[in-house]
Write an enzyme that holds these catalytic residues in place. Structure first.
Site, PDB file in Angstrom:
ATOM      1  N   ASP A 259     -32.771  36.092  52.804  1.00  0.00           N
ATOM      2  CA  ASP A 259     -33.896  36.104  51.875  1.00  0.00           C
ATOM      3  C   ASP A 259     -35.171  36.379  52.675  1.00  0.00           C
ATOM      4  OD1 ASP A 259     -32.294  35.570  49.748  1.00  0.00           O
ATOM      5  OD2 ASP A 259     -32.762  33.447  49.617  1.00  0.00           O
TER       6      ASP A 259
ATOM      7  N   GLU B  42     -21.032  33.239  59.912  1.00  0.00           N
ATOM      8  CA  GLU B  42     -21.899  34.145  59.156  1.00  0.00           C
ATOM      9  C   GLU B  42     -22.760  33.304  58.232  1.00  0.00           C
ATOM     10  OE1 GLU B  42     -21.990  38.068  56.257  1.00  0.00           O
ATOM     11  OE2 GLU B  42     -20.317  37.767  57.634  1.00  0.00           O
TER      12      GLU B  42
ATOM     13  N   ASP C 299     -26.646  24.813  52.652  1.00  0.00           N
ATOM     14  CA  ASP C 299     -27.644  25.215  53.641  1.00  0.00           C
ATOM     15  C   ASP C 299     -26.987  25.324  55.013  1.00  0.00           C
ATOM     16  OD1 ASP C 299     -29.826  25.398  55.400  1.00  0.00           O
ATOM     17  OD2 ASP C 299     -31.081  24.126  54.139  1.00  0.00           O
TER      18      ASP C 299
END
Length: 229
Positions: A128, A54, A106
């Site tokens: 985002d 995820e 990241d």
């Protein structure tokens, strides 16, 4: 070397509570992924029937909820927002989950270290949005990351991308549909307009912060073996 564009905004908001900080200091190192080297889900979470990634799990509600539902499946969650990581750690501790591994950072760096065809499923839920055109290059779904999705999924593996921002939906769907190996599973509008049966709604989703109703794009790695009759 040119610095890689960030696909996420802030990485911290309010100060962590004492309990959250303790979990970050003590629990996260125990269930974190290695700082370098190959990230093999089958080695990180041995004995599991499936392995799932995820990307950007936010507050961890979906990640921990799915992990609690499927204890025989191994979950790797990656999130750059430390407050979200702390919330996920709280849920993991409270539920006694032993099938989750976390990484603060990241997701692209983690994906690059994973071997081919090592995942049964990938979730990218409400990333985002970077809704302005000039920021489109910062969206997580790009040609390069879409190719990584296809590389990492096992034959017949599945990808789900969800968003409530129209610009992101248009952007992501175009790229994903052009990516070799990924096959969109929708057969009618209801297939992407209605939440899938296995979807877990989070508090973020209920806030309705986007500019459209949530859409859910499910793709399959089309390299699945075919049965000859």
């Amino acid at each position: 070397m040119t610095e890689r564009l960030r696909t996420f905004g802030r990485t911290k908001s309010r100060t962590l509570s004492d309990r959250q900080q303790a979990l970050v200091d003590e629990l996260l190192p125990k269930i974190g992924i290695p700082a370098s080297g190959v990230v093999n889900p089958a080695i990180l979470l041995p004995g599991k029937t499936k392995h799932i990634l995820e990307i950007g799990f936010g507050g961890g509600e979906h990640l921990s909820g799915q992990a609690a539902r499927h204890p025989d499946t191994g979950y790797i969650g990656v999130e750059p927002f430390i407050n979200g990581v702390a919330k996920a750690l709280t849920q993991i501790e409270e539920s006694g989950l032993e099938n989750v591994r976390l990484h603060e950072g990241d997701a692209r760096e983690v994906m690059e270290r994973m071997p081919d065809q090592c995942l049964d499923r990938i979730f990218l839920l409400f990333p985002d949005p970077w809704p302005k055109v000039r920021h489109a290059k910062r969206r997580f779904v790009q040609d390069e990351t879409a190719a990584e999705f296809a590389r990492l999924l096992k034959p017949g593996g599945h990808l789900r991308v969800a968003t409530d921002v129209k610009a992101y939906a248009d952007h992501a769907l175009w790229i994903l549909r052009q990516t070799p190996g990924l096959e969109w599973q929708a057969r009618s509008a209801a297939d992407w307009r209605q939440p899938p049966a296995d979807h877990l709604t989070t508090r973020y989703e209920t806030k309705q912060l986007g500019d459209c109703a949530p859409v859910f794009f499910d793709f399959e790695n089309g390299n699945s073996p075919r049965i000859r009759l």
